[in-house]
Design an enzyme around this catalytic site. Sequence first.
Site, PDB file in Angstrom:
ATOM      1  N   GLY A  46      28.578   7.708 -60.575  1.00  0.00           N
ATOM      2  CA  GLY A  46      26.850   7.919 -60.372  1.00  0.00           C
ATOM      3  C   GLY A  46      26.467   7.779 -62.042  1.00  0.00           C
ATOM      4  O   GLY A  46      27.304   7.934 -62.846  1.00  0.00           O
ATOM      5  N   GLN A  51      20.349   8.406 -68.781  1.00  0.00           N
ATOM      6  CA  GLN A  51      21.614   8.335 -69.428  1.00  0.00           C
ATOM      7  C   GLN A  51      21.755   6.912 -69.826  1.00  0.00           C
ATOM      8  O   GLN A  51      22.745   6.688 -70.742  1.00  0.00           O
ATOM      9  CB  GLN A  51      23.054   8.377 -68.493  1.00  0.00           C
ATOM     10  CG  GLN A  51      22.973   9.706 -67.755  1.00  0.00           C
ATOM     11  CD  GLN A  51      24.214   9.837 -66.830  1.00  0.00           C
ATOM     12  OE1 GLN A  51      24.152   9.483 -65.767  1.00  0.00           O
ATOM     13  NE2 GLN A  51      25.537  10.108 -67.441  1.00  0.00           N
ATOM     14  N   CYS A  94      31.499  13.286 -66.349  1.00  0.00           N
ATOM     15  CA  CYS A  94      30.143  12.582 -66.503  1.00  0.00           C
ATOM     16  C   CYS A  94      30.365  11.794 -67.451  1.00  0.00           C
ATOM     17  O   CYS A  94      31.060  11.788 -68.579  1.00  0.00           O
ATOM     18  CB  CYS A  94      28.907  13.712 -66.793  1.00  0.00           C
ATOM     19  SG  CYS A  94      27.304  13.015 -67.179  1.00  0.00           S
ATOM     20  N   LEU A  95      29.904  10.386 -67.240  1.00  0.00           N
ATOM     21  CA  LEU A  95      29.799   9.285 -68.216  1.00  0.00           C
ATOM     22  C   LEU A  95      29.075   9.581 -69.530  1.00  0.00           C
ATOM     23  O   LEU A  95      29.447   9.142 -70.498  1.00  0.00           O
ATOM     24  CB  LEU A  95      29.266   8.053 -67.631  1.00  0.00           C
ATOM     25  CG  LEU A  95      29.992   7.588 -66.567  1.00  0.00           C
ATOM     26  CD1 LEU A  95      29.126   6.164 -65.951  1.00  0.00           C
ATOM     27  CD2 LEU A  95      31.422   7.099 -66.727  1.00  0.00           C
ATOM     28  N   HIS A 136      24.580  16.330 -58.935  1.00  0.00           N
ATOM     29  CA  HIS A 136      24.829  15.946 -60.314  1.00  0.00           C
ATOM     30  C   HIS A 136      23.742  14.870 -60.859  1.00  0.00           C
ATOM     31  O   HIS A 136      22.879  15.234 -61.984  1.00  0.00           O
ATOM     32  CB  HIS A 136      26.345  15.632 -60.571  1.00  0.00           C
ATOM     33  CG  HIS A 136      26.690  15.085 -61.717  1.00  0.00           C
ATOM     34  ND1 HIS A 136      27.702  15.683 -62.612  1.00  0.00           N
ATOM     35  CD2 HIS A 136      26.312  14.206 -62.724  1.00  0.00           C
ATOM     36  CE1 HIS A 136      27.856  15.229 -63.647  1.00  0.00           C
ATOM     37  NE2 HIS A 136      27.037  14.202 -63.761  1.00  0.00           N
ATOM     38  N   GLU A 137      23.592  13.875 -60.296  1.00  0.00           N
ATOM     39  CA  GLU A 137      22.506  12.885 -60.740  1.00  0.00           C
ATOM     40  C   GLU A 137      21.128  13.373 -60.619  1.00  0.00           C
ATOM     41  O   GLU A 137      20.400  13.162 -61.590  1.00  0.00           O
ATOM     42  CB  GLU A 137      22.723  11.656 -59.973  1.00  0.00           C
ATOM     43  CG  GLU A 137      24.292  10.949 -60.001  1.00  0.00           C
ATOM     44  CD  GLU A 137      25.079  10.687 -61.325  1.00  0.00           C
ATOM     45  OE1 GLU A 137      24.213  10.786 -62.186  1.00  0.00           O
ATOM     46  OE2 GLU A 137      26.162  11.118 -61.386  1.00  0.00           O
ATOM     47  N   HIS A 140      20.247  15.292 -63.676  1.00  0.00           N
ATOM     48  CA  HIS A 140      20.196  14.459 -65.013  1.00  0.00           C
ATOM     49  C   HIS A 140      18.576  14.034 -64.953  1.00  0.00           C
ATOM     50  O   HIS A 140      18.006  14.195 -66.144  1.00  0.00           O
ATOM     51  CB  HIS A 140      20.910  13.114 -64.809  1.00  0.00           C
ATOM     52  CG  HIS A 140      22.299  13.245 -65.234  1.00  0.00           C
ATOM     53  ND1 HIS A 140      22.482  13.544 -66.803  1.00  0.00           N
ATOM     54  CD2 HIS A 140      23.608  12.907 -64.817  1.00  0.00           C
ATOM     55  CE1 HIS A 140      23.902  13.411 -66.881  1.00  0.00           C
ATOM     56  NE2 HIS A 140      24.468  13.113 -65.648  1.00  0.00           N
TER      57      HIS A 140
HETATM   58 NI    NI Z   1      26.719  12.777 -65.097  1.00  0.00          NI
END
Ligand code: NI
Length: 173
Positions: A46, A51, A94-95, A136-137, A140
């Site tokens: 995701g 991000q 998470c990236l 989660h997304e 963000h």
């Molecule tokens: Ni994330």
Amino acid sequence: MAKLPIIVAPDPRLKIKAQPVQTVDEDVRKLMDDMLETMYGAHGIGLAAPQVGDKRRVIVIDVARENEDPKPIALANPQIVEISDDDRIHEEGCLSLPEHYAEVQRPDWVKVRYLDRDNEIREIKAEGIMATCIQHEIDHLDGVLFVDHVSSLKRNMILRKLQKAKKLAQQTA
Ligand code: NI
């Protein structure tokens, strides 16, 4: 399509509240495509627009396993309209917080309304890993990271380590 640089925490750009998309047009579709390419390139499941330094409410997800066909989904203005009474606990990564993981408790399933890449209003019921990922997304888009759901002790430890790694990278650059 283009791969975009992913912002690593701690960074003020990850704490912004993203703005709704007016219409899913060519420009938004390009963002969706670039985000998918970026996500696949980083082996993530995701990715949210902040991000990659974009302030629009856009997320992309693909929770298909490595041996399955890709199932990309792009959502603009995703909005949780219903949640389950029961919760599930899942170890999240998470990236933007590379190599750090923590167990996070969230609703077991959620119903989400969004605009798809054709600007059509859609609704999905997300369960299992998809429920975790979509929540989660969406977080963000409101400047919330998974570490904001764990103890401040654990959060500060992770963010300090990431900050330290950033400094080291700068020194050796
Ligand atoms: Ni994330």
